[in-house]
Write an enzyme that holds these catalytic residues in place. Structure first.
Site, short mmCIF file in Angstrom:
data_model
loop_
_atom_site.label_atom_id
_atom_site.label_comp_id
_atom_site.label_asym_id
_atom_site.label_seq_id
_atom_site.Cartn_x
_atom_site.Cartn_y
_atom_site.Cartn_z
N LEU A 8 33.53 51.05 43.61
CA LEU A 8 34.09 51.71 42.44
C LEU A 8 32.99 52.15 41.49
O LEU A 8 33.03 53.26 40.93
CB LEU A 8 35.06 50.78 41.71
CG LEU A 8 35.64 51.30 40.40
CD1 LEU A 8 36.33 52.65 40.59
CD2 LEU A 8 36.60 50.29 39.80
N THR A 66 43.75 43.33 39.93
CA THR A 66 44.23 43.42 41.31
C THR A 66 45.70 43.08 41.47
O THR A 66 46.29 42.36 40.64
CB THR A 66 43.41 42.45 42.20
OG1 THR A 66 43.92 42.43 43.53
CG2 THR A 66 43.47 41.04 41.65
N ASP A 67 46.28 43.56 42.56
CA ASP A 67 47.65 43.20 42.92
C ASP A 67 47.74 41.74 43.36
O ASP A 67 48.83 41.17 43.42
CB ASP A 67 48.16 44.10 44.05
CG ASP A 67 47.31 44.03 45.31
OD1 ASP A 67 46.07 43.87 45.19
OD2 ASP A 67 47.86 44.15 46.42
N ASP A 104 23.03 40.52 34.15
CA ASP A 104 24.20 39.68 34.39
C ASP A 104 25.23 39.97 33.29
O ASP A 104 24.88 40.02 32.11
CB ASP A 104 23.78 38.21 34.34
CG ASP A 104 24.88 37.27 34.82
OD1 ASP A 104 26.02 37.41 34.34
OD2 ASP A 104 24.59 36.40 35.65
N ILE A 105 26.49 40.17 33.68
CA ILE A 105 27.49 40.50 32.66
C ILE A 105 27.76 39.33 31.72
O ILE A 105 28.40 39.51 30.68
CB ILE A 105 28.83 40.98 33.29
CG1 ILE A 105 29.42 39.93 34.22
CG2 ILE A 105 28.64 42.29 33.99
CD1 ILE A 105 30.79 40.32 34.74
N TYR A 145 34.02 39.69 41.80
CA TYR A 145 33.87 38.93 43.04
C TYR A 145 35.13 39.22 43.85
O TYR A 145 36.23 38.85 43.45
CB TYR A 145 33.76 37.44 42.72
CG TYR A 145 33.59 36.56 43.95
CD1 TYR A 145 32.36 36.00 44.26
CD2 TYR A 145 34.67 36.28 44.79
CE1 TYR A 145 32.20 35.18 45.37
CE2 TYR A 145 34.51 35.48 45.91
CZ TYR A 145 33.28 34.93 46.20
OH TYR A 145 33.12 34.14 47.31
N THR A 146 34.99 39.93 44.97
CA THR A 146 36.16 40.41 45.72
C THR A 146 36.28 39.81 47.12
O THR A 146 37.15 40.24 47.88
CB THR A 146 36.11 41.94 45.83
OG1 THR A 146 34.89 42.34 46.49
CG2 THR A 146 36.18 42.60 44.46
N GLY A 168 28.82 48.62 43.22
CA GLY A 168 30.01 48.45 44.05
C GLY A 168 30.63 49.77 44.42
O GLY A 168 30.21 50.84 43.95
N TYR A 170 40.98 33.75 44.60
CA TYR A 170 40.61 35.09 44.12
C TYR A 170 41.62 35.62 43.12
O TYR A 170 41.26 36.03 42.01
CB TYR A 170 40.49 36.05 45.31
CG TYR A 170 40.44 37.51 44.90
CD1 TYR A 170 39.33 38.02 44.22
CD2 TYR A 170 41.49 38.37 45.19
CE1 TYR A 170 39.29 39.36 43.84
CE2 TYR A 170 41.46 39.70 44.81
CZ TYR A 170 40.36 40.19 44.13
OH TYR A 170 40.33 41.51 43.75
#
Length: 295
Positions: A12, A101-102, A36-37, A61-62, A10, A125
């Site tokens: 980041l 995330t915000d 896979d995590i 997942y974004t 990704g 999300y």
């Protein structure tokens, strides 16, 4: 110190890889193709074999809009994965640094959100990201949950790269002006995570006062419209764009999307500055650096 980074492909994750190499820090990078995590058997072996001292979870997942129609997939990546990593963190007694995330906030608050403000997501999300936070808090004790926002950078798909493409294709475009947030450079997030990992590693390891939830975002709040205007102005000044398109300010209602977004999701970075000495990401400086690389 040996850091295990998940989500290595990704935007980041790639910035983390660059920083780890530059700082000569031993590390193992895992992409979705590598493991896979949720596969704790594979991850256990890696942690043991490499003597991993901390996990940085950059996997997520974004796809905010697609999450509305793919809640099970969002759940698997954003909730089940962090829960599995948190259990490994506890089992091996190593810190887990997780990026959130915000979008865990509804955006109805006029002052910047602090870490203790109530999280009230407005979409799938945001809900899965919040559920992932709660899973980590339930299963681990040594954790950093780093909430960030409006991430952009050289890698992957993001608002900056979309605007540069549209700026070359169109003379006029409309950009939402009633959503306010803090653009954050992925490279600065990577540096912040590594700084925290270093400080945790160099400490005595028993003081939990510096574990918990933190906010790390850009130093200046702006609308998507304002961000676009800044991108086009600098890109044109530096010769990346031959002309500046007309950018019309539009409302969220004028740009319908499957997922609702928070209106004002500005995050305070006071806590992370006090505990870790990290100043907010200077997104205008980062913007210039990225545009220089485009020349």
């Amino acid at each position: 110190m040996h850091l295990l980074v998940t989500g290595a492909n990704g935007q980041l994750g790639q910035c983390l890889a660059d920083q780890l190499v530059a700082q000569v820090i031993p590390h193992t990078l895992l992409s979705r193709q590598d493991a896979d995590i949720n596969d704790t058997v594979v991850l256990e072996r890696i942690i043991a074999d490499k003597a991993v001292t901390a996990i940085i979870n950059a996997a997520a997942y974004t796809a905010v809009d697609k999450a509305e129609s793919e809640p099970e997939l969002a759940q698997r990546v954003n909730v089940d994965g962090p829960a599995a990593l948190a259990k490994l963190s506890a089992r091996f007694d190593i810190p887990l640094l997780h990026v959130s995330t915000d979008y865990v906030f509804d955006g109805n608050q006029q002052r910047p959100y602090v870490e203790t403000d109530a999280a009230v997501p407005v979409g799938v999300y945001g809900q899965t990201k919040l559920d992932g936070e709660l899973a980590i808090q339930r299963h681990a004790t040594k954790y950093i949950i780093l909430r960030t926002a409006w991430v952009f950078g050289e890698y992957g798909n993001n608002f900056l790269k979309t605007m540069l493409r549209l700026g070359k294709e169109r003379d006029t475009l409309g950009v939402v002006a009633d959503q306010i947030g803090c653009p954050t450079y992925a490279g600065d997030i990577a540096k912040a995570l590594i700084t925290i990992a270093r400080q945790l590693h160099d400490g005595d390891g028993e003081d939990n006062a510096k574990y918990g939830v933190y906010h790390y975002v850009g130093d200046e709040a702006v609308s998507w419209h304002g961000f676009a205007v800044a991108i086009f102005a600098e890109a044109n000044r530096m010769g990346v764009l031959a002309k500046v398109p007309i950018v019309n300010a539009i409302t969220t209602e004028a740009y319908p999307a499957p997922a609702k977004r928070p209106g004002v999701s500005v995050l305070s970075t006071a806590k992370i500055t006090e505990d870790y000495g990290l100043g907010a990401s200077k997104w205008r400086v980062a913007l210039l650096c990225i545009l220089v690389s485009c020349l």
